[in-house]
Design a protein around this motif. Structure first.
Motif, mmCIF file in Angstrom:
data_model
loop_
_atom_site.group_PDB
_atom_site.id
_atom_site.type_symbol
_atom_site.label_atom_id
_atom_site.label_comp_id
_atom_site.label_asym_id
_atom_site.label_seq_id
_atom_site.Cartn_x
_atom_site.Cartn_y
_atom_site.Cartn_z
ATOM 1 N N VAL A 239 22.888 -5.218 -9.910
ATOM 2 C CA VAL A 239 22.421 -5.969 -11.425
ATOM 3 C C VAL A 239 21.455 -6.737 -10.995
ATOM 4 N N PHE A 240 20.116 -6.826 -11.738
ATOM 5 C CA PHE A 240 19.225 -7.936 -11.772
ATOM 6 C C PHE A 240 18.930 -8.830 -12.953
ATOM 7 N N PHE A 241 18.526 -10.099 -12.823
ATOM 8 C CA PHE A 241 18.248 -10.853 -13.869
ATOM 9 C C PHE A 241 16.835 -11.352 -13.609
ATOM 10 N N ARG A 242 16.167 -11.418 -14.875
ATOM 11 C CA ARG A 242 14.795 -12.042 -14.768
ATOM 12 C C ARG A 242 14.995 -13.424 -15.910
ATOM 13 N N VAL A 243 14.712 -14.408 -15.192
ATOM 14 C CA VAL A 243 14.742 -15.665 -15.653
ATOM 15 C C VAL A 243 13.199 -16.234 -15.622
ATOM 16 N N GLY A 244 12.582 -16.403 -16.532
ATOM 17 C CA GLY A 244 11.247 -16.866 -16.457
ATOM 18 C C GLY A 244 10.647 -15.540 -15.846
ATOM 19 N N ASP A 245 9.924 -15.826 -15.048
ATOM 20 C CA ASP A 245 9.090 -14.623 -14.137
ATOM 21 C C ASP A 245 9.906 -14.416 -12.811
ATOM 22 N N LYS A 246 10.932 -14.982 -12.567
ATOM 23 C CA LYS A 246 11.702 -15.070 -11.403
ATOM 24 C C LYS A 246 12.713 -13.754 -11.391
ATOM 25 N N LEU A 247 13.058 -13.362 -10.481
ATOM 26 C CA LEU A 247 13.872 -12.013 -10.422
ATOM 27 C C LEU A 247 15.318 -12.555 -9.557
ATOM 28 N N LEU A 248 16.436 -12.533 -10.070
ATOM 29 C CA LEU A 248 17.433 -12.972 -9.443
ATOM 30 C C LEU A 248 18.608 -11.725 -9.243
ATOM 31 N N THR A 249 19.176 -11.648 -7.828
ATOM 32 C CA THR A 249 20.209 -10.504 -7.727
ATOM 33 C C THR A 249 21.036 -11.187 -6.639
ATOM 34 N N ALA A 250 22.331 -10.871 -6.659
ATOM 35 C CA ALA A 250 23.421 -11.106 -5.874
ATOM 36 C C ALA A 250 23.159 -10.485 -4.557
ATOM 37 N N PRO A 251 23.534 -11.300 -3.503
ATOM 38 C CA PRO A 251 23.433 -10.745 -1.976
ATOM 39 C C PRO A 251 24.465 -9.743 -1.633
ATOM 40 N N THR A 252 24.351 -8.746 -0.991
ATOM 41 C CA THR A 252 25.312 -7.821 -0.533
ATOM 42 C C THR A 252 26.252 -8.541 0.368
ATOM 43 N N ASN A 253 27.679 -8.384 0.263
ATOM 44 C CA ASN A 253 28.831 -8.837 1.010
ATOM 45 C C ASN A 253 29.834 -7.849 0.838
#
Length: 356
Positions: A239-253
C-alpha cells in the motif's frame, strides 16, 4: 543440487486445445486455465524428471502433509503480448528468488533455476495462443509448491510437488474501493511468515476481510500486530499513501511482502523526481492528513490489479472520503508500468524478459 538440464523436461501435448471453448470477453479472473501445466516432484532428496502435460486434476492422498500442516507457497506473475505478437515476462527473476525465499521459510527445498525458467518458457511457447494482445490482456502465471508426502506426523515433509499453471486474464478492475483500517486483526506478526507468499497468510485474511465486507468495505488495510499503530498492507497488496506530493510506503520486513510491483513503482516515482519515503507510516498521521485535506491518494500495488486506487477509508467508525485527483499518481504510474510491460515504451531498467 543434482546436475540438471532444460532438455530433461518431458513434454506431453494435449490431444486438442480447449481454447475454442473460452469466451475471452467474459473471463473471471483465475477460473479458466490453459491447455498445459508443469509438474515436478521432489523425492529422496532430489527434484525428479520434470513434465509438461495436459492441464487436469491431480491424484493426491488425503494424508498429504499440505492438508495438515500447510506447507504451501506460491507466486503470481504475468506474461504480456505486444502488437507484434512478441511475448514478455516482467521481472521474473524477482518471482523466482522470492518463491525460493518463501520455500526456505517453510522448510521446502529450493527449486532449480533451470527448471523454473525452462518450464515457463516452454509453457508459454506451447500455450502462446492463450496470450491475447491488447492493453489489459495478459496470461496470469501461478507457480506453487505443496508438501505431498503421506503422513500426519507434525514434521516437515520429505516429498513435494512443484507446479506451474496458466490462466488468461483481462484488465483487472474491482470498482471503487473503500477500506477499513484494522484495529483488532493482523495479517502477520514479527518473526512469522508475513514476508513469504505462504498459502496460510492469505487464508487467515479471509475472515476479517469478510467482516469488513459486511460493513460495506471491500478490503482491510492491515496494521502491525504489536500496537495497530502502523499501516502495513492493503488486502493482498502493498500500500502507498500520497500526502501532499510526497509518496509514503512501509518498508519490507518479516511481516511485509517484498512486492515486485511495489519496488517497480518506487523506482518509477523516484526517477520522476517524486519524494518517496520508505518508512513506518502511522495511522494517526494518515488520519490527520485526511482531516487537513493533505491526503490525496491511497492505492494498493500488486500483480493482479497492478495499481488499485482507494476512494475512502474508515477508522474507529469515521469514514474519510478521498478527493479525485486530476494528476493521480496511481493512474500515472500504472500507465508507466503497463507501457513497459506491454512493450509500448523503452525499458531502461531491463525489466522485460522476452520469450523467444
Amino acid at each position: 543440487m543434482q546436475s540438471i538440464s532444460v532438455s530433461d523436461i518431458i513434454v506431453k501435448k494435449a490431444a486438442e486445445s480447449r481454447i475454442d471453448q473460452v469466451d475471452f470477453d467474459k473471463l473471471v479472473f483465475g477460473t479458466v486455465f490453459t491447455d498445459h501445466m508443469f509438474e515436478c516432484d521432489y523425492i529422496n532428496g532430489h527434484w525428479q524428471q520434470p513434465t509438461i502435460r495436459p492441464y487436469g486434476p491431480l491424484t493426491i492422498s488425503p494424508a498429504a502433509k499440505v492438508f495438515h500442516y500447510g506447507q504451501a507457497v506460491f507466486e503470481g506473475m504475468k506474461a504480456y503480448k505486444d502488437d507484434q505478437g512478441k511475448v514478455f515476462l516482467f521481472r521474473p527473476d524477482e518471482n523466482f528468488n522470492r518463491i525460493n525465499k518463501s520455500s526456505e521459510r517453510l522448510a521446502i527445498p529450493e527449486f532449480p533455476r533451470e527448471y523454473f525458467f525452462g518450464a515457463l518458457e516452454e509453457l508459454l511457447r506451447m500455450d502462446n495462443d492463450w496470450i491475447k494482445p491488447g492493453l489489459g490482456n495478459s496470461l496470469y502465471i501461478r507457480p506453487f509448491v505443496i508438501a505431498s508426502e503421506i503422513g500426519v506426523s507434525a514434521s516437515a515433509a520429505n516429498q513435494y510437488k512443484f507446479m506451474i499453471i496458466l490462466s488468461p486474464a483481462q484488465a483487472y478492475y474491482s470498482g471503487d474501493v473503500s477500506v477499513v483500517i484494522a484495529e483488532k486483526y493482523s495479517r502477520a506478526a514479527d518473526g512469522g511468515v508475513g514476508y513469504a507468499k505462504a498459502a496460510g497468510n492469505y487464508g487467515a485474511q479471509f475472515y476479517p476481510t469478510r467482516l469488513a465486507q459486511e460493513q460495506g468495505f471491500q478490503q482491510v488495510i492491515w496494521t502491525d500486530a504489536n500496537s495497530h499503530q502502523f499501516l502495513e498492507e492493503a488486502g493482498t497488496m502493498n500500500v502507498f499513501f500520497r500526502v501532499g506530493d510526497k509518496l509514503l510506503t512501509a518498508p519490507t520486513n518479516d511481516r511485509i511482502l517484498d512486492g515486485v510491483t511495489r519496488k517497480s513503482l518506487i523506482t518509477l516515482a523516484k526517477d520522476a523526481g517524486i519524494d518517496v519515503e520508505v518508512r513506518r507510516v502511522e495511522v494517526s498521521e494518515i488520519v490527520e492528513a485526511a482531516q487537513q485535506g493533505t491526503l490525496k491518494e491511497i492505492f494498493g500495488a500488486g500483480t493482479a490489479a497492478v495499481v488499485s486506487p482507494v476512494k475512502a477509508f474508515s477508522y474507529r467508525g469515521t469514514k474519510y472520503d478521498l478527493p479525485a485527483q486530476e494528476s493521480s499518481y496511481a493512474i500515472r504510474f500504472k500507465k508507466a508500468l503497463n507501457d513497459i510491460q506491454y512493450n509500448c515504451a523503452p525499458d531502461p531498467y531491463n525489466w522485460r524478459y522476452p520469450i523467444n
